[in-house]
Motif scaffolding. Structure first.
Motif, PDB file in Angstrom:
ATOM      1  N   GLY A 196       0.795  -1.217   0.000  1.00  0.00           N
ATOM      2  CA  GLY A 196       0.000   0.000   0.000  1.00  0.00           C
ATOM      3  C   GLY A 196       0.829   1.269   0.000  1.00  0.00           C
ATOM      4  O   GLY A 196       0.326   2.352   0.257  1.00  0.00           O
ATOM      5  N   ASP A 197       2.134   1.116  -0.307  1.00  0.00           N
ATOM      6  CA  ASP A 197       3.036   2.266  -0.261  1.00  0.00           C
ATOM      7  C   ASP A 197       3.508   2.739  -1.636  1.00  0.00           C
ATOM      8  O   ASP A 197       4.289   3.677  -1.731  1.00  0.00           O
ATOM      9  N   GLY A 198       3.039   2.076  -2.705  1.00  0.00           N
ATOM     10  CA  GLY A 198       3.461   2.463  -4.044  1.00  0.00           C
ATOM     11  C   GLY A 198       4.892   2.089  -4.362  1.00  0.00           C
ATOM     12  O   GLY A 198       5.450   2.556  -5.349  1.00  0.00           O
ATOM     13  N   ASN A 199       5.489   1.242  -3.540  1.00  0.00           N
ATOM     14  CA  ASN A 199       6.879   0.831  -3.753  1.00  0.00           C
ATOM     15  C   ASN A 199       7.080  -0.670  -3.849  1.00  0.00           C
ATOM     16  O   ASN A 199       8.122  -1.119  -4.304  1.00  0.00           O
ATOM     17  N   HIS A 200       6.114  -1.449  -3.394  1.00  0.00           N
ATOM     18  CA  HIS A 200       6.258  -2.899  -3.357  1.00  0.00           C
ATOM     19  C   HIS A 200       5.085  -3.534  -4.109  1.00  0.00           C
ATOM     20  O   HIS A 200       3.956  -3.517  -3.621  1.00  0.00           O
ATOM     21  N   TYR A 201       5.403  -4.078  -5.281  1.00  0.00           N
ATOM     22  CA  TYR A 201       4.364  -4.631  -6.148  1.00  0.00           C
ATOM     23  C   TYR A 201       4.625  -6.095  -6.461  1.00  0.00           C
ATOM     24  O   TYR A 201       5.754  -6.572  -6.397  1.00  0.00           O
ATOM     25  N   SER A 202       3.566  -6.751  -6.866  1.00  0.00           N
ATOM     26  CA  SER A 202       3.616  -8.098  -7.411  1.00  0.00           C
ATOM     27  C   SER A 202       2.941  -8.036  -8.777  1.00  0.00           C
ATOM     28  O   SER A 202       1.875  -7.430  -8.912  1.00  0.00           O
ATOM     29  N   ALA A 203       3.567  -8.638  -9.781  1.00  0.00           N
ATOM     30  CA  ALA A 203       2.995  -8.620 -11.126  1.00  0.00           C
ATOM     31  C   ALA A 203       2.972 -10.022 -11.708  1.00  0.00           C
ATOM     32  O   ALA A 203       3.949 -10.766 -11.609  1.00  0.00           O
ATOM     33  N   THR A 204       1.837 -10.359 -12.300  1.00  0.00           N
ATOM     34  CA  THR A 204       1.713 -11.594 -13.068  1.00  0.00           C
ATOM     35  C   THR A 204       1.533 -11.173 -14.515  1.00  0.00           C
ATOM     36  O   THR A 204       0.615 -10.410 -14.833  1.00  0.00           O
ATOM     37  N   ILE A 205       2.437 -11.640 -15.377  1.00  0.00           N
ATOM     38  CA  ILE A 205       2.412 -11.261 -16.782  1.00  0.00           C
ATOM     39  C   ILE A 205       2.281 -12.510 -17.619  1.00  0.00           C
ATOM     40  O   ILE A 205       3.080 -13.448 -17.493  1.00  0.00           O
ATOM     41  N   THR A 206       1.267 -12.528 -18.478  1.00  0.00           N
ATOM     42  CA  THR A 206       1.038 -13.641 -19.388  1.00  0.00           C
ATOM     43  C   THR A 206       1.234 -13.132 -20.803  1.00  0.00           C
ATOM     44  O   THR A 206       0.619 -12.136 -21.196  1.00  0.00           O
ATOM     45  N   SER A 207       2.119 -13.816 -21.571  1.00  0.00           N
ATOM     46  CA  SER A 207       2.406 -13.365 -22.928  1.00  0.00           C
ATOM     47  C   SER A 207       2.895 -14.527 -23.792  1.00  0.00           C
ATOM     48  O   SER A 207       3.645 -15.391 -23.321  1.00  0.00           O
ATOM     49  N   ALA A 208       2.516 -14.503 -25.060  1.00  0.00           N
ATOM     50  CA  ALA A 208       3.017 -15.488 -26.019  1.00  0.00           C
ATOM     51  C   ALA A 208       4.508 -15.292 -26.262  1.00  0.00           C
ATOM     52  O   ALA A 208       5.209 -16.226 -26.662  1.00  0.00           O
ATOM     53  N   ALA A 209       5.017 -14.100 -26.005  1.00  0.00           N
ATOM     54  CA  ALA A 209       6.444 -13.812 -26.204  1.00  0.00           C
ATOM     55  C   ALA A 209       7.325 -14.652 -25.274  1.00  0.00           C
ATOM     56  O   ALA A 209       8.521 -14.808 -25.530  1.00  0.00           O
ATOM     57  N   PHE A 210       6.766 -15.207 -24.210  1.00  0.00           N
ATOM     58  CA  PHE A 210       7.527 -16.014 -23.269  1.00  0.00           C
ATOM     59  C   PHE A 210       7.708 -17.457 -23.749  1.00  0.00           C
ATOM     60  O   PHE A 210       8.510 -18.191 -23.182  1.00  0.00           O
ATOM     61  N   THR A 211       6.970 -17.862 -24.758  1.00  0.00           N
ATOM     62  CA  THR A 211       7.016 -19.237 -25.251  1.00  0.00           C
ATOM     63  C   THR A 211       8.434 -19.603 -25.671  1.00  0.00           C
ATOM     64  O   THR A 211       9.086 -18.864 -26.414  1.00  0.00           O
ATOM     65  N   GLY A 212       8.910 -20.734 -25.167  1.00  0.00           N
ATOM     66  CA  GLY A 212      10.237 -21.222 -25.515  1.00  0.00           C
ATOM     67  C   GLY A 212      11.372 -20.593 -24.727  1.00  0.00           C
ATOM     68  O   GLY A 212      12.537 -20.923 -24.933  1.00  0.00           O
ATOM     69  N   LYS A 213      11.050 -19.703 -23.818  1.00  0.00           N
ATOM     70  CA  LYS A 213      12.074 -19.047 -23.004  1.00  0.00           C
ATOM     71  C   LYS A 213      11.986 -19.563 -21.574  1.00  0.00           C
ATOM     72  O   LYS A 213      10.898 -19.856 -21.075  1.00  0.00           O
ATOM     73  N   ASN A 214      13.149 -19.657 -20.918  1.00  0.00           N
ATOM     74  CA  ASN A 214      13.120 -20.092 -19.525  1.00  0.00           C
ATOM     75  C   ASN A 214      12.705 -18.917 -18.634  1.00  0.00           C
ATOM     76  O   ASN A 214      12.597 -17.783 -19.092  1.00  0.00           O
ATOM     77  N   LYS A 215      12.484 -19.195 -17.363  1.00  0.00           N
ATOM     78  CA  LYS A 215      11.988 -18.158 -16.437  1.00  0.00           C
ATOM     79  C   LYS A 215      12.950 -16.983 -16.329  1.00  0.00           C
ATOM     80  O   LYS A 215      12.516 -15.830 -16.244  1.00  0.00           O
TER      81      LYS A 215
END
Length: 76
Positions: A28-47
Motif C-alpha cells: 500500500g506504499d506504491g513501492n512494493h508490487y507483485s505482477a503476473t504477466i502472461t504473454s506469447a512472447a515467453f514461449t520457448g524461453k526459460n523463467k
C-alpha cells in the motif's frame, strides 16, 4: 518517488503488446508490487529469460522509482 501501478502496466505492455498484466500493491506504499504477466512472447524461453524481458521493459526504473517487484510469468 514511487511508481504508479498503471505506469508499470503501460511500460510492460509497450514491450509486450499481447501481455495480460495483473499488478498488486503489496504494501500500500506504491513501492512494493507483485505482477503476473502472461504473454506469447515467453514461449520457448526459460523463467530467467522471461523475467529479463519484464525488467528490460521497465527501462531502468527498477531499483530507482520502483523499489520492489515480484514477478510471475506465464506463457500464453
Amino acid at each position: 518517488m514511487a511508481m504508479d501501478l498503471k505506469e508499470i502496466e503501460i511500460l510492460i505492455k509497450e514491450a509486450l503488446p499481447d501481455a495480460i498484466v495483473e499488478i498488486q500493491d503489496l504494501a500500500g506504499d506504491g513501492n512494493h508490487y507483485s505482477a503476473t504477466i502472461t504473454s506469447a512472447a515467453f514461449t520457448g524461453k526459460n523463467k530467467i529469460e522471461q523475467h529479463k524481458m519484464v525488467y528490460s521493459s521497465l527501462k531502468g526504473k527498477m531499483g530507482n522509482e520502483l523499489h520492489a517487484l515480484a514477478i510471475k510469468t506465464k506463457e500464453q
